[in-house]
Scaffold this motif. Sequence first.
Motif, PDB file in Angstrom:
ATOM      1  N   ARG A  69      20.243   9.361 -15.230  1.00 15.85           N
ATOM      2  CA  ARG A  69      19.954   9.421 -16.663  1.00 15.85           C
ATOM      3  C   ARG A  69      18.497   9.044 -16.936  1.00 15.85           C
ATOM      4  NH1 ARG A  69      23.597   5.952 -20.769  1.00 15.85           N
ATOM      5  NH2 ARG A  69      25.162   6.989 -19.468  1.00 15.85           N
ATOM      6  N   ARG A  70      17.728  10.006 -17.485  1.00 12.84           N
ATOM      7  CA  ARG A  70      16.303   9.821 -17.754  1.00 12.84           C
ATOM      8  C   ARG A  70      15.633   9.251 -16.510  1.00 12.84           C
ATOM      9  NH1 ARG A  70      16.271  13.476 -20.749  1.00 12.84           N
ATOM     10  NH2 ARG A  70      14.218  12.990 -21.603  1.00 12.84           N
ATOM     11  N   GLY A  71      15.793   9.963 -15.410  1.00 15.27           N
ATOM     12  CA  GLY A  71      15.413   9.468 -14.086  1.00 15.27           C
ATOM     13  C   GLY A  71      13.962   9.075 -13.946  1.00 15.27           C
ATOM     14  N   GLU A  72      13.038   9.837 -14.558  1.00 20.05           N
ATOM     15  CA  GLU A  72      11.628   9.500 -14.428  1.00 20.05           C
ATOM     16  C   GLU A  72      11.318   8.165 -15.087  1.00 20.05           C
ATOM     17  OE1 GLU A  72      12.028  13.919 -14.038  1.00 20.05           O
ATOM     18  OE2 GLU A  72      12.654  12.504 -15.593  1.00 20.05           O
ATOM     19  N   VAL A  73      11.964   7.900 -16.224  1.00 21.42           N
ATOM     20  CA  VAL A  73      11.753   6.613 -16.892  1.00 21.42           C
ATOM     21  C   VAL A  73      12.282   5.476 -16.028  1.00 21.42           C
ATOM     22  CG1 VAL A  73      12.474   5.181 -18.848  1.00 21.42           C
ATOM     23  CG2 VAL A  73      11.684   7.517 -19.236  1.00 21.42           C
ATOM     24  N   ALA A  93       9.054   1.069 -10.508  1.00 21.97           N
ATOM     25  CA  ALA A  93       7.749   0.946  -9.866  1.00 21.97           C
ATOM     26  C   ALA A  93       6.931  -0.157 -10.529  1.00 21.97           C
ATOM     27  CB  ALA A  93       7.007   2.274  -9.943  1.00 21.97           C
ATOM     28  N   GLU A  94       6.979  -0.198 -11.842  1.00 20.10           N
ATOM     29  CA  GLU A  94       6.248  -1.236 -12.574  1.00 20.10           C
ATOM     30  C   GLU A  94       6.769  -2.628 -12.233  1.00 20.10           C
ATOM     31  OE1 GLU A  94       5.900  -2.596 -17.229  1.00 20.10           O
ATOM     32  OE2 GLU A  94       5.519  -0.480 -16.762  1.00 20.10           O
ATOM     33  N   LYS A  95       8.079  -2.770 -12.185  1.00 22.28           N
ATOM     34  CA  LYS A  95       8.681  -4.068 -11.878  1.00 22.28           C
ATOM     35  C   LYS A  95       8.322  -4.532 -10.471  1.00 22.28           C
ATOM     36  CE  LYS A  95      13.150  -6.468 -11.753  1.00 22.28           C
ATOM     37  NZ  LYS A  95      14.623  -6.314 -11.970  1.00 22.28           N
ATOM     38  N   PHE A  96       8.320  -3.585  -9.514  1.00 21.78           N
ATOM     39  CA  PHE A  96       8.028  -3.948  -8.129  1.00 21.78           C
ATOM     40  C   PHE A  96       6.535  -4.137  -7.889  1.00 21.78           C
ATOM     41  CE2 PHE A  96       7.206  -3.050  -3.632  1.00 21.78           C
ATOM     42  CZ  PHE A  96       8.083  -3.957  -3.046  1.00 21.78           C
ATOM     43  N   GLY A  97       5.722  -3.322  -8.592  1.00 26.07           N
ATOM     44  CA  GLY A  97       4.287  -3.457  -8.441  1.00 26.07           C
ATOM     45  C   GLY A  97       3.626  -2.389  -7.596  1.00 26.07           C
ATOM     46  N   VAL A  98       4.078  -1.124  -7.753  1.00 20.39           N
ATOM     47  CA  VAL A  98       3.441   0.001  -7.071  1.00 20.39           C
ATOM     48  C   VAL A  98       3.203   1.117  -8.085  1.00 20.39           C
ATOM     49  CG1 VAL A  98       4.430  -0.508  -4.807  1.00 20.39           C
ATOM     50  CG2 VAL A  98       5.658   0.999  -6.391  1.00 20.39           C
ATOM     51  N   PHE A 158      -0.443  11.054 -13.017  1.00 20.37           N
ATOM     52  CA  PHE A 158       0.164  12.329 -13.405  1.00 20.37           C
ATOM     53  C   PHE A 158      -0.193  13.398 -12.385  1.00 20.37           C
ATOM     54  CE2 PHE A 158       0.059  16.420 -15.792  1.00 20.37           C
ATOM     55  CZ  PHE A 158       1.423  16.498 -16.063  1.00 20.37           C
ATOM     56  N   GLN A 159       0.831  14.164 -11.978  1.00 17.55           N
ATOM     57  CA  GLN A 159       0.662  15.237 -10.994  1.00 17.55           C
ATOM     58  C   GLN A 159       0.614  16.586 -11.690  1.00 17.55           C
ATOM     59  OE1 GLN A 159       3.523  17.425 -10.228  1.00 17.55           O
ATOM     60  NE2 GLN A 159       2.234  18.719  -8.958  1.00 17.55           N
ATOM     61  N   LEU A 160      -0.314  17.442 -11.262  1.00 16.93           N
ATOM     62  CA  LEU A 160      -0.468  18.761 -11.865  1.00 16.93           C
ATOM     63  C   LEU A 160      -0.485  19.833 -10.779  1.00 16.93           C
ATOM     64  CD1 LEU A 160      -1.040  20.289 -14.574  1.00 16.93           C
ATOM     65  CD2 LEU A 160      -3.468  20.126 -13.992  1.00 16.93           C
ATOM     66  N   PRO A 217       0.818  -1.215   0.000  1.00 10.25           N
ATOM     67  CA  PRO A 217       0.000   0.000   0.000  1.00 10.25           C
ATOM     68  C   PRO A 217       0.850   1.263   0.000  1.00 10.25           C
ATOM     69  CG  PRO A 217       0.062  -0.929   2.191  1.00 10.25           C
ATOM     70  CD  PRO A 217       0.791  -1.901   1.302  1.00 10.25           C
ATOM     71  N   ALA A 218       1.556   1.486  -1.086  1.00  8.74           N
ATOM     72  CA  ALA A 218       2.426   2.655  -1.215  1.00  8.74           C
ATOM     73  C   ALA A 218       2.538   3.015  -2.689  1.00  8.74           C
ATOM     74  CB  ALA A 218       3.812   2.372  -0.629  1.00  8.74           C
ATOM     75  N   ALA A 219       2.959   4.238  -2.953  1.00  9.58           N
ATOM     76  CA  ALA A 219       3.153   4.688  -4.328  1.00  9.58           C
ATOM     77  C   ALA A 219       4.361   5.615  -4.376  1.00  9.58           C
ATOM     78  CB  ALA A 219       1.910   5.425  -4.835  1.00  9.58           C
ATOM     79  N   LEU A 220       4.950   5.746  -5.553  1.00  9.00           N
ATOM     80  CA  LEU A 220       6.028   6.704  -5.730  1.00  9.00           C
ATOM     81  C   LEU A 220       5.415   8.084  -5.956  1.00  9.00           C
ATOM     82  CD1 LEU A 220       8.817   5.020  -7.895  1.00  9.00           C
ATOM     83  CD2 LEU A 220       8.444   4.983  -5.420  1.00  9.00           C
TER      84      LEU A 220
END
Length: 307
Positions: A90-94, A100-105, A130-132, A76-79
């Motif tokens: 290098r291309r840190g967000e990617v 996150a996808e690999k771990f499952g959050v 997406f954050q705005l 129960p957590a998110a980035l």
Amino acid sequence: MSLNLNPVSVSDYRELARKRLPTQLFDYIDGGSYAEATLDDNVAAFRRLKLRQRVLRDVSSIDTGTEIFGRTWKIPAALSPVGFAGMYARRGEVQAAKAAEKFGVPFTLSTVSICAIEEVAKATTVPFWFQLYVIKDRGYARALMQRAHEAGCPVLVFTVDLAVLGARYRDTRNGMNAAMPLGKKLKVALDFAKRPGWIRDVALGGKPLDFGNLREAVPNARGFGEFGAWVAQNLDPAMTWKDLEWVRANWPGKIVIKGLMDREDARIAMAEVAPEGIVVSNHGGRQLDGTPATLDALPAIREEVGD
């Protein structure tokens, strides 16, 4: 502590970052506003929290999974959104979205990311959030929401505690918020030059280092100074709860309001906007110094809004 350290804790990773990153960048991500009292209290609050220890329970098979917005996640957590992540690796967000996808959050992409919405979407298969920010230019805000929706983002994380930018003393000392005299510019440049690993990996290998989601809005931005000027001009200090009706009308997915610290604001949010989620946050102690730790503010808000 050597850069060859095998990190096992948050403090280990922080020390590695301190040694690897130029001071200007490290202080930006590590620091808070004013005297950093709230930043310190955020950390101390977790130290004050005591766990209830039970024994003689069958823990041979443990499932920490939880469902958030119709999707099951590993824990129960998110980035949370982190601005300029592409300046730290290098291309840190990617990289973060893939991890996150690999771990499952869930992964949340910041408005002020180095990598654009479309680049992150192309590199991943699991929809990200997406954050705005509150932006005066409603047309550009609408365009960002449309881009996020077209990229498959199911959740909009709307940050409401950045009507004005908090005074972050470290950034001012490092010349990020004001014009620097030549001597200071040379000192900053020398500090960057002392980080060959970062230069090789990020400055050279991680191009383009511009603001991927804001290229049209800030076409000539090549540093924090240009972005800071854009932020100062475009954050909307006049926005109220009524304006969030516009957000609801222009976003077809779920809405999470990020930046609530008061139970009365939580009550108003539920009545005026009815968001699908709330993030209790003081912006990591980077906005208003002297507020309670988020962990201390959480129980009253949870009591106010229920599920």
